[in-house]
Design a protein around this motif. Structure first.
Motif, PDB file in Angstrom:
ATOM      1  N   LEU A  46      59.319  14.119 -11.836  1.00  0.00           N
ATOM      2  CA  LEU A  46      60.228  14.129 -12.989  1.00  0.00           C
ATOM      3  C   LEU A  46      60.669  12.715 -13.329  1.00  0.00           C
ATOM      4  O   LEU A  46      60.715  12.332 -14.505  1.00  0.00           O
ATOM      5  N   ALA A  47      60.987  11.929 -12.299  1.00  0.00           N
ATOM      6  CA  ALA A  47      61.418  10.549 -12.512  1.00  0.00           C
ATOM      7  C   ALA A  47      60.286   9.751 -13.162  1.00  0.00           C
ATOM      8  O   ALA A  47      60.512   8.961 -14.077  1.00  0.00           O
ATOM      9  N   ARG A  48      59.061   9.981 -12.683  1.00  0.00           N
ATOM     10  CA  ARG A  48      57.893   9.297 -13.257  1.00  0.00           C
ATOM     11  C   ARG A  48      57.727   9.648 -14.727  1.00  0.00           C
ATOM     12  O   ARG A  48      57.457   8.790 -15.551  1.00  0.00           O
ATOM     13  N   GLN A  49      57.891  10.940 -15.042  1.00  0.00           N
ATOM     14  CA  GLN A  49      57.741  11.392 -16.434  1.00  0.00           C
ATOM     15  C   GLN A  49      58.788  10.758 -17.330  1.00  0.00           C
ATOM     16  O   GLN A  49      58.498  10.337 -18.438  1.00  0.00           O
ATOM     17  N   ALA A  50      60.028  10.688 -16.839  1.00  0.00           N
ATOM     18  CA  ALA A  50      61.112  10.106 -17.630  1.00  0.00           C
ATOM     19  C   ALA A  50      60.798   8.644 -17.915  1.00  0.00           C
ATOM     20  O   ALA A  50      60.992   8.153 -19.023  1.00  0.00           O
ATOM     21  N   LYS A  51      60.271   7.961 -16.899  1.00  0.00           N
ATOM     22  CA  LYS A  51      59.941   6.548 -17.038  1.00  0.00           C
ATOM     23  C   LYS A  51      58.837   6.374 -18.081  1.00  0.00           C
ATOM     24  O   LYS A  51      58.884   5.474 -18.913  1.00  0.00           O
ATOM     25  N   ARG A  52      57.850   7.265 -18.005  1.00  0.00           N
ATOM     26  CA  ARG A  52      56.730   7.209 -18.951  1.00  0.00           C
ATOM     27  C   ARG A  52      57.236   7.402 -20.369  1.00  0.00           C
ATOM     28  O   ARG A  52      56.821   6.713 -21.297  1.00  0.00           O
ATOM     29  N   ALA A  56      59.717   2.454 -25.909  1.00  0.00           N
ATOM     30  CA  ALA A  56      59.801   0.991 -25.985  1.00  0.00           C
ATOM     31  C   ALA A  56      58.570   0.431 -26.691  1.00  0.00           C
ATOM     32  O   ALA A  56      58.665  -0.497 -27.496  1.00  0.00           O
ATOM     33  N   ARG A  57      57.413   1.010 -26.381  1.00  0.00           N
ATOM     34  CA  ARG A  57      56.163   0.549 -26.993  1.00  0.00           C
ATOM     35  C   ARG A  57      56.205   0.770 -28.506  1.00  0.00           C
ATOM     36  O   ARG A  57      55.848  -0.106 -29.287  1.00  0.00           O
ATOM     37  N   ALA A  58      56.688   1.946 -28.935  1.00  0.00           N
ATOM     38  CA  ALA A  58      56.769   2.277 -30.362  1.00  0.00           C
ATOM     39  C   ALA A  58      57.674   1.276 -31.080  1.00  0.00           C
ATOM     40  O   ALA A  58      57.370   0.828 -32.186  1.00  0.00           O
ATOM     41  N   GLU A  59      58.798   0.919 -30.394  1.00  0.00           N
ATOM     42  CA  GLU A  59      59.740  -0.038 -30.970  1.00  0.00           C
ATOM     43  C   GLU A  59      59.068  -1.409 -31.130  1.00  0.00           C
ATOM     44  O   GLU A  59      59.202  -2.052 -32.170  1.00  0.00           O
ATOM     45  N   ARG A  60      58.319  -1.841 -30.123  1.00  0.00           N
ATOM     46  CA  ARG A  60      57.609  -3.126 -30.198  1.00  0.00           C
ATOM     47  C   ARG A  60      56.620  -3.131 -31.356  1.00  0.00           C
ATOM     48  O   ARG A  60      56.539  -4.092 -32.110  1.00  0.00           O
ATOM     49  N   GLU A  61      55.887  -2.027 -31.498  1.00  0.00           N
ATOM     50  CA  GLU A  61      54.894  -1.911 -32.570  1.00  0.00           C
ATOM     51  C   GLU A  61      55.560  -2.025 -33.941  1.00  0.00           C
ATOM     52  O   GLU A  61      55.048  -2.653 -34.857  1.00  0.00           O
TER      53      GLU A  61
END
Ligand SMILES: Nc1nc2c(ncn2[C@@H]2O[C@H](COP(=O)(O)OP(=O)(O)OP(=O)(O)O)[C@@H](O)[C@H]2O)c(=O)[nH]1
Ligand SMILES: [Mg+2]
Ligand SMILES: [Zn+2]
Length: 156
Positions: free
Chosen positions: A121-127, A133-138
């Motif tokens: 679950l923690a991994r999924q949240a991080k993903r 963040a990637r969408a914001e950078r784009e």
């Protein structure tokens, strides 16, 4: 269990010997399923036992920490009595979970499944955060590109 289009409902129908569940071809463009089954349903099998057909695994990802806590209510209650609120039930003193394991009051395998699921679950949240963040950078990349284009145009 399996992703949409894996053939869960097809297998269900085959095992039941009748067309109990609707099935649908995968999308031609990318060969993914089209999320045909939406609810979970339990079927008694003619030869004994029971089978659950349900939606593709993507729906299962909607699981959140509250779902995990509800499933492991016994463990959550125990963990609430650990000395440290962020106890990892590893080597910390005053761990109520390890005490319960030692006392045979909870199955260590259950504690281990909980640990693995919480980690996933923690991994999924991080993903998910990473994706946002990637969408914001784009988005900003597109903005600055447009600004450069405009200033080039003005110079002309
Ligand atoms: N050739 C072949 N096609 C299959 C097999 N199993 C399923 N299919 C086809 O794959 C498509 C998807 O099958 P479904 O049973 O609807 O898939 P599902 O896993 O229930 O999908 P969702 O309900 O969307 O999660 C259908 O067109 C099935 O006919 C198989 O073993 N062989
Ligand atoms: Mg299905
Ligand atoms: Zn603990």
């Amino acid at each position: 269990m399996g992703p949409s289009g894996a053939g869960k409902s097809t297998l269900t129908n085959a095992l039941l010997g009748r067309a109990a569940q609707r099935t649908a071809p995968v999308r031609a463009s990318d060969e993914r399923g089209v999320h045909t089954t939406s609810g979970r349903e339990l079927f008694p099998l003619p030869g004994g036992g029971a089978l659950v057909d349900g939606p593709g695994i993507r729906e299962l990802r909607l699981w959140d920490a509250s779902g995990l806590d509800a499933t492991f209510e016994d463990l959550s209650a125990l963990a609430a009595r650990c000395r440290f609120r962020d106890c990892s039930h590893g080597a910390e003193p005053g761990c109520a979970v390890r005490e319960a394991i030692a006392g045979g009051r909870i199955d260590p395998a259950r504690v281990e499944s909980h640990r693995k699921l919480a980690l996933e679950l923690a991994r999924q949240a991080k993903r998910r955060e990473g994706g946002a963040a990637r969408a914001e950078r784009e988005r900003w990349k597109a903005v600055s590109k447009e600004l450069r284009r405009l200033s080039r145009e003005r110079r002309r």
